[in-house]
Design an enzyme around this catalytic site. Structure first.
Site, PDB file in Angstrom:
ATOM      1  N   ASP A 189      45.239 -45.999  34.619  1.00 53.63           N
ATOM      2  CA  ASP A 189      45.234 -45.078  34.723  1.00 53.63           C
ATOM      3  C   ASP A 189      44.513 -44.903  32.404  1.00 53.63           C
ATOM      4  O   ASP A 189      45.226 -45.673  32.011  1.00 53.63           O
ATOM      5  CB  ASP A 189      46.518 -44.379  34.177  1.00 53.63           C
ATOM      6  CG  ASP A 189      46.283 -43.186  35.477  1.00 53.63           C
ATOM      7  OD1 ASP A 189      45.670 -42.825  35.931  1.00 53.63           O
ATOM      8  OD2 ASP A 189      47.864 -43.386  35.779  1.00 53.63           O
ATOM      9  N   ASP A 191      50.194 -44.634  35.360  1.00 50.14           N
ATOM     10  CA  ASP A 191      51.132 -44.347  34.002  1.00 50.14           C
ATOM     11  C   ASP A 191      52.373 -43.859  34.737  1.00 50.14           C
ATOM     12  O   ASP A 191      53.339 -43.937  34.534  1.00 50.14           O
ATOM     13  CB  ASP A 191      50.185 -43.505  32.972  1.00 50.14           C
ATOM     14  CG  ASP A 191      50.309 -42.240  33.445  1.00 50.14           C
ATOM     15  OD1 ASP A 191      50.338 -41.982  34.291  1.00 50.14           O
ATOM     16  OD2 ASP A 191      49.685 -41.630  32.495  1.00 50.14           O
ATOM     17  N   SER A 192      52.813 -43.917  35.308  1.00 50.48           N
ATOM     18  CA  SER A 192      54.391 -43.411  36.215  1.00 50.48           C
ATOM     19  C   SER A 192      54.569 -44.424  35.706  1.00 50.48           C
ATOM     20  O   SER A 192      55.822 -44.873  35.968  1.00 50.48           O
ATOM     21  CB  SER A 192      53.649 -43.377  37.604  1.00 50.48           C
ATOM     22  OG  SER A 192      53.190 -44.172  38.692  1.00 50.48           O
ATOM     23  N   LYS A 239      41.147 -44.027  35.956  1.00 52.01           N
ATOM     24  CA  LYS A 239      41.742 -42.787  36.386  1.00 52.01           C
ATOM     25  C   LYS A 239      41.887 -41.581  35.367  1.00 52.01           C
ATOM     26  O   LYS A 239      42.538 -42.401  34.139  1.00 52.01           O
ATOM     27  CB  LYS A 239      42.474 -42.538  37.101  1.00 52.01           C
ATOM     28  CG  LYS A 239      43.033 -40.952  37.701  1.00 52.01           C
ATOM     29  CD  LYS A 239      43.678 -41.301  39.420  1.00 52.01           C
ATOM     30  CE  LYS A 239      45.527 -41.593  38.848  1.00 52.01           C
ATOM     31  NZ  LYS A 239      46.133 -40.641  38.352  1.00 52.01           N
ATOM     32  N   GLU A 274      43.057 -37.410  33.839  1.00 57.59           N
ATOM     33  CA  GLU A 274      43.819 -36.093  34.663  1.00 57.59           C
ATOM     34  C   GLU A 274      42.389 -34.775  34.227  1.00 57.59           C
ATOM     35  O   GLU A 274      42.576 -35.034  32.897  1.00 57.59           O
ATOM     36  CB  GLU A 274      44.996 -35.846  34.458  1.00 57.59           C
ATOM     37  CG  GLU A 274      45.957 -36.463  34.402  1.00 57.59           C
ATOM     38  CD  GLU A 274      47.384 -36.754  34.356  1.00 57.59           C
ATOM     39  OE1 GLU A 274      47.463 -35.803  33.703  1.00 57.59           O
ATOM     40  OE2 GLU A 274      48.105 -37.616  35.027  1.00 57.59           O
ATOM     41  N   GLU A 305      47.267 -34.519  43.201  1.00 57.03           N
ATOM     42  CA  GLU A 305      48.713 -34.184  43.587  1.00 57.03           C
ATOM     43  C   GLU A 305      49.148 -33.109  43.195  1.00 57.03           C
ATOM     44  O   GLU A 305      48.926 -31.743  42.877  1.00 57.03           O
ATOM     45  CB  GLU A 305      48.978 -34.756  42.168  1.00 57.03           C
ATOM     46  CG  GLU A 305      50.703 -35.246  41.645  1.00 57.03           C
ATOM     47  CD  GLU A 305      51.146 -35.733  40.981  1.00 57.03           C
ATOM     48  OE1 GLU A 305      50.053 -36.774  40.357  1.00 57.03           O
ATOM     49  OE2 GLU A 305      52.354 -36.054  40.511  1.00 57.03           O
TER      50      GLU A 305
END
Ligand code: KIV
Length: 252
Positions: free
Chosen positions: A81, A42-43, A109, A111, A178
Protein backbone atom coordinates in the site's frame (compact mmCIF):
# COMPACT_ATOMS: atom_id res chain seq x y z
CA UNK A 1 2.38 -15.61 -10.70
CA UNK A 2 2.68 -12.71 -13.16
CA UNK A 3 0.40 -9.77 -13.82
CA UNK A 4 -0.86 -11.24 -17.11
CA UNK A 5 -1.57 -14.54 -15.29
CA UNK A 6 -4.13 -12.60 -13.22
CA UNK A 7 -6.20 -11.51 -16.23
CA UNK A 8 -5.90 -15.05 -17.68
CA UNK A 9 -7.21 -16.47 -14.37
CA UNK A 10 -10.20 -14.12 -14.62
CA UNK A 11 -10.84 -15.17 -18.22
CA UNK A 12 -10.82 -18.81 -17.11
CA UNK A 13 -13.13 -18.02 -14.17
CA UNK A 14 -10.52 -18.99 -11.56
CA UNK A 15 -10.75 -17.00 -8.33
CA UNK A 16 -7.83 -15.15 -6.74
CA UNK A 17 -6.97 -15.61 -3.05
CA UNK A 18 -5.37 -12.55 -1.44
CA UNK A 19 -4.33 -12.10 2.21
CA UNK A 20 -2.48 -9.39 4.07
CA UNK A 21 1.01 -10.00 5.48
CA UNK A 22 3.18 -7.66 7.48
CA UNK A 23 6.06 -9.86 8.71
CA UNK A 24 8.46 -12.61 7.62
CA UNK A 25 6.92 -15.73 9.24
CA UNK A 26 3.35 -14.92 8.20
CA UNK A 27 4.43 -14.07 4.66
CA UNK A 28 6.42 -17.29 4.40
CA UNK A 29 3.55 -19.42 5.75
CA UNK A 30 0.99 -17.82 3.43
CA UNK A 31 3.33 -18.09 0.44
CA UNK A 32 4.00 -21.77 1.19
CA UNK A 33 0.21 -22.27 1.47
CA UNK A 34 -0.30 -21.10 -2.13
CA UNK A 35 -1.95 -17.70 -1.56
CA UNK A 36 -1.79 -15.84 -4.90
CA UNK A 37 -1.14 -12.28 -3.70
CA UNK A 38 0.21 -11.00 -0.39
CA UNK A 39 -0.89 -7.47 0.39
CA UNK A 40 1.31 -5.45 2.72
CA UNK A 41 -1.78 -3.43 3.60
CA UNK A 42 -1.75 -0.22 5.56
CA UNK A 43 -4.22 -2.09 7.80
CA UNK A 44 -0.93 -2.89 9.55
CA UNK A 45 -1.41 0.47 11.28
CA UNK A 46 -4.46 -0.94 13.06
CA UNK A 47 -3.82 -4.67 13.54
CA UNK A 48 -0.04 -4.54 14.16
CA UNK A 49 0.86 -1.02 15.27
CA UNK A 50 -2.26 -0.24 17.33
CA UNK A 51 -3.37 3.01 15.67
CA UNK A 52 -7.10 3.82 15.51
CA UNK A 53 -7.12 3.95 11.68
CA UNK A 54 -4.79 3.69 8.68
CA UNK A 55 -4.10 7.44 8.36
CA UNK A 56 -1.25 7.15 10.88
CA UNK A 57 0.81 4.80 8.69
CA UNK A 58 3.97 6.31 7.19
CA UNK A 59 6.24 5.37 4.29
CA UNK A 60 8.85 4.26 6.86
CA UNK A 61 6.36 1.78 8.39
CA UNK A 62 5.47 0.45 4.93
CA UNK A 63 9.11 0.08 3.83
CA UNK A 64 10.07 -1.76 7.02
CA UNK A 65 7.19 -4.26 6.75
CA UNK A 66 7.40 -4.69 2.95
CA UNK A 67 11.07 -5.67 3.26
CA UNK A 68 10.21 -8.24 5.98
CA UNK A 69 7.45 -9.76 3.82
CA UNK A 70 9.70 -9.87 0.75
CA UNK A 71 12.28 -11.90 2.69
CA UNK A 72 9.63 -14.61 3.26
CA UNK A 73 8.16 -14.89 -0.25
CA UNK A 74 9.27 -17.08 -3.16
CA UNK A 75 6.25 -17.22 -5.45
CA UNK A 76 3.33 -14.95 -4.51
CA UNK A 77 2.94 -11.43 -5.88
CA UNK A 78 3.65 -8.80 -3.25
CA UNK A 79 1.53 -5.65 -3.36
CA UNK A 80 2.35 -2.82 -0.94
CA UNK A 81 0.00 0.00 0.00
CA UNK A 82 1.01 3.59 -0.68
CA UNK A 83 0.06 5.04 2.73
CA UNK A 84 -1.97 8.15 3.54
CA UNK A 85 -0.57 11.39 2.03
CA UNK A 86 2.21 9.56 0.18
CA UNK A 87 0.70 10.01 -3.31
CA UNK A 88 -0.78 13.49 -3.33
CA UNK A 89 0.87 14.32 -6.70
CA UNK A 90 2.00 12.05 -9.58
CA UNK A 91 5.65 12.93 -8.76
CA UNK A 92 5.25 12.00 -5.08
CA UNK A 93 3.39 8.80 -6.04
CA UNK A 94 6.19 7.83 -8.41
CA UNK A 95 8.99 8.51 -5.91
CA UNK A 96 7.27 6.60 -3.09
CA UNK A 97 6.18 3.70 -5.31
CA UNK A 98 9.80 3.29 -6.42
CA UNK A 99 10.87 3.08 -2.76
CA UNK A 100 8.29 0.32 -2.10
CA UNK A 101 9.50 -1.63 -5.15
CA UNK A 102 13.10 -1.24 -3.96
CA UNK A 103 12.00 -2.72 -0.60
CA UNK A 104 10.70 -5.83 -2.39
CA UNK A 105 7.14 -5.12 -3.56
CA UNK A 106 6.15 -6.16 -7.09
CA UNK A 107 3.28 -3.64 -7.25
CA UNK A 108 1.65 -0.86 -5.25
CA UNK A 109 -1.95 -0.18 -4.25
CA UNK A 110 -3.60 3.22 -3.89
CA UNK A 111 -7.10 4.34 -2.92
CA UNK A 112 -9.24 6.34 -5.35
CA UNK A 113 -11.03 6.26 -8.72
CA UNK A 114 -11.42 8.87 -11.45
CA UNK A 115 -9.66 11.45 -9.27
CA UNK A 116 -6.57 9.23 -9.18
CA UNK A 117 -6.51 8.03 -12.81
CA UNK A 118 -3.70 10.48 -13.67
CA UNK A 119 -1.51 9.13 -10.87
CA UNK A 120 -2.25 5.51 -11.87
CA UNK A 121 -1.37 6.34 -15.49
CA UNK A 122 1.90 7.99 -14.41
CA UNK A 123 2.92 4.95 -12.34
CA UNK A 124 1.92 2.51 -15.08
CA UNK A 125 3.85 4.52 -17.70
CA UNK A 126 6.92 4.26 -15.44
CA UNK A 127 6.54 0.46 -15.39
CA UNK A 128 5.08 0.26 -11.87
CA UNK A 129 2.06 -2.09 -11.67
CA UNK A 130 -0.86 -0.56 -9.76
CA UNK A 131 -3.73 -2.19 -7.91
CA UNK A 132 -6.57 0.31 -7.40
CA UNK A 133 -8.98 0.41 -4.41
CA UNK A 134 -12.62 1.55 -4.72
CA UNK A 135 -15.68 1.58 -2.48
CA UNK A 136 -14.99 2.23 1.20
CA UNK A 137 -11.60 3.96 1.31
CA UNK A 138 -10.06 3.45 4.77
CA UNK A 139 -7.64 6.37 4.29
CA UNK A 140 -10.73 8.64 4.03
CA UNK A 141 -12.52 7.13 7.05
CA UNK A 142 -12.41 10.41 8.98
CA UNK A 143 -14.20 12.35 6.19
CA UNK A 144 -16.59 9.44 5.61
CA UNK A 145 -17.45 9.06 9.30
CA UNK A 146 -17.00 5.27 9.48
CA UNK A 147 -16.80 2.05 7.50
CA UNK A 148 -20.05 2.14 5.49
CA UNK A 149 -21.44 0.09 2.59
CA UNK A 150 -20.99 1.81 -0.81
CA UNK A 151 -23.16 1.82 -3.96
CA UNK A 152 -26.52 1.91 -2.22
CA UNK A 153 -28.23 4.38 -4.59
CA UNK A 154 -28.35 4.19 -8.42
CA UNK A 155 -26.21 7.38 -8.54
CA UNK A 156 -23.59 5.94 -6.18
CA UNK A 157 -23.52 2.68 -8.17
CA UNK A 158 -23.08 4.59 -11.46
CA UNK A 159 -20.24 6.64 -9.93
CA UNK A 160 -18.49 3.46 -8.78
CA UNK A 161 -18.84 1.94 -12.24
CA UNK A 162 -17.37 5.11 -13.80
CA UNK A 163 -14.48 4.97 -11.30
CA UNK A 164 -13.88 1.32 -12.17
CA UNK A 165 -13.65 2.13 -15.90
CA UNK A 166 -11.34 5.07 -15.16
CA UNK A 167 -8.85 3.02 -13.14
CA UNK A 168 -8.88 0.19 -15.72
CA UNK A 169 -8.30 2.66 -18.58
CA UNK A 170 -5.47 4.26 -16.58
CA UNK A 171 -3.69 0.88 -16.53
CA UNK A 172 -4.44 -0.77 -13.16
CA UNK A 173 -3.91 -4.53 -13.24
CA UNK A 174 -6.56 -5.26 -10.56
CA UNK A 175 -8.90 -3.44 -8.20
CA UNK A 176 -9.97 -4.00 -4.60
CA UNK A 177 -13.69 -3.42 -4.02
CA UNK A 178 -14.19 -2.75 -0.31
CA UNK A 179 -17.68 -2.81 1.21
CA UNK A 180 -19.40 -2.44 -2.16
CA UNK A 181 -23.03 -3.62 -2.40
CA UNK A 182 -22.87 -7.17 -3.78
CA UNK A 183 -24.95 -6.56 -6.93
CA UNK A 184 -22.87 -3.47 -7.77
CA UNK A 185 -19.63 -5.42 -7.22
CA UNK A 186 -21.02 -8.07 -9.57
CA UNK A 187 -21.78 -5.45 -12.27
CA UNK A 188 -18.27 -3.99 -11.94
CA UNK A 189 -16.71 -7.47 -12.12
CA UNK A 190 -18.60 -8.22 -15.33
CA UNK A 191 -17.80 -4.82 -16.87
CA UNK A 192 -14.02 -4.90 -16.28
CA UNK A 193 -11.46 -7.19 -17.90
CA UNK A 194 -9.05 -6.79 -14.94
CA UNK A 195 -9.80 -8.84 -11.80
CA UNK A 196 -11.87 -7.37 -8.97
CA UNK A 197 -10.85 -8.44 -5.47
CA UNK A 198 -13.63 -8.08 -2.96
CA UNK A 199 -13.66 -7.49 0.75
CA UNK A 200 -17.16 -7.44 2.20
CA UNK A 201 -18.48 -7.05 -1.37
CA UNK A 202 -20.19 -10.38 -2.02
CA UNK A 203 -19.16 -13.59 -3.80
CA UNK A 204 -19.22 -12.40 -7.43
CA UNK A 205 -15.83 -10.66 -7.33
CA UNK A 206 -12.95 -12.32 -9.19
CA UNK A 207 -11.10 -12.85 -5.92
CA UNK A 208 -11.36 -12.21 -2.22
CA UNK A 209 -9.01 -10.43 0.19
CA UNK A 210 -9.01 -10.53 3.97
CA UNK A 211 -6.91 -9.01 6.68
CA UNK A 212 -5.09 -12.15 7.90
CA UNK A 213 -5.63 -11.19 11.55
CA UNK A 214 -9.41 -11.40 10.92
CA UNK A 215 -9.07 -14.79 9.19
CA UNK A 216 -7.03 -16.35 12.00
CA UNK A 217 -8.61 -14.61 15.01
CA UNK A 218 -5.53 -12.61 15.97
CA UNK A 219 -7.30 -9.30 16.58
CA UNK A 220 -10.13 -10.29 18.97
CA UNK A 221 -11.14 -6.72 19.87
CA UNK A 222 -12.82 -6.16 16.52
CA UNK A 223 -13.76 -8.53 13.70
CA UNK A 224 -15.69 -7.27 10.65
CA UNK A 225 -19.06 -8.99 10.12
CA UNK A 226 -18.10 -10.36 6.69
CA UNK A 227 -14.86 -12.04 7.89
CA UNK A 228 -15.12 -15.79 8.36
CA UNK A 229 -12.67 -16.86 11.08
CA UNK A 230 -10.79 -20.12 10.36
CA UNK A 231 -8.55 -20.16 13.47
CA UNK A 232 -8.50 -18.68 16.98
CA UNK A 233 -4.89 -17.59 17.36
CA UNK A 234 -5.61 -14.97 20.06
CA UNK A 235 -7.17 -17.70 22.20
CA UNK A 236 -4.15 -19.98 21.57
CA UNK A 237 -1.77 -17.19 22.65
CA UNK A 238 -3.79 -16.53 25.81
CA UNK A 239 -3.78 -20.26 26.66
CA UNK A 240 -0.02 -20.55 26.10
CA UNK A 241 0.70 -17.37 28.12
CA UNK A 242 -1.48 -18.61 30.99
CA UNK A 243 0.31 -21.98 30.95
CA UNK A 244 3.73 -20.28 31.01
CA UNK A 245 2.62 -17.91 33.76
CA UNK A 246 1.36 -20.79 35.87
CA UNK A 247 4.46 -22.94 35.19
CA UNK A 248 6.83 -20.06 36.07
CA UNK A 249 5.04 -18.83 39.17
CA UNK A 250 4.52 -22.29 40.60
CA UNK A 251 8.28 -23.09 40.79
CA UNK A 252 9.38 -22.53 44.39
O1 KIV B 1 -4.83 -2.32 4.07
C1 KIV B 1 -5.45 -3.35 3.79
O2 KIV B 1 -5.32 -4.41 4.41
C2 KIV B 1 -6.39 -3.30 2.66
C3 KIV B 1 -7.34 -4.43 2.52
C4 KIV B 1 -8.43 -4.27 3.51
C5 KIV B 1 -7.86 -4.55 1.14
O3 KIV B 1 -6.39 -2.35 1.93
Amino acid sequence: MTFTDLTDLKRRGEKLAVLTAYDYPTARLLDESGIDILLVGDSLGMVVLGFPDTTHVTMEHMLHHTAAVARGVQRALIVADLPFASYDTPEQALANARRLLAAGAHAVKLEGGTSHAGRIAALTAAGIPVMAHLGMLPQSVREEGGYKLKGKTPEAAAALLADAHAIENAGSFAVVLELVKADVAQRISTALSIPTIGIGSGPACDGQVLVTHDLIGLFPWFTPKFARQHAQVAAAIRTAAAAFLHETKSVI
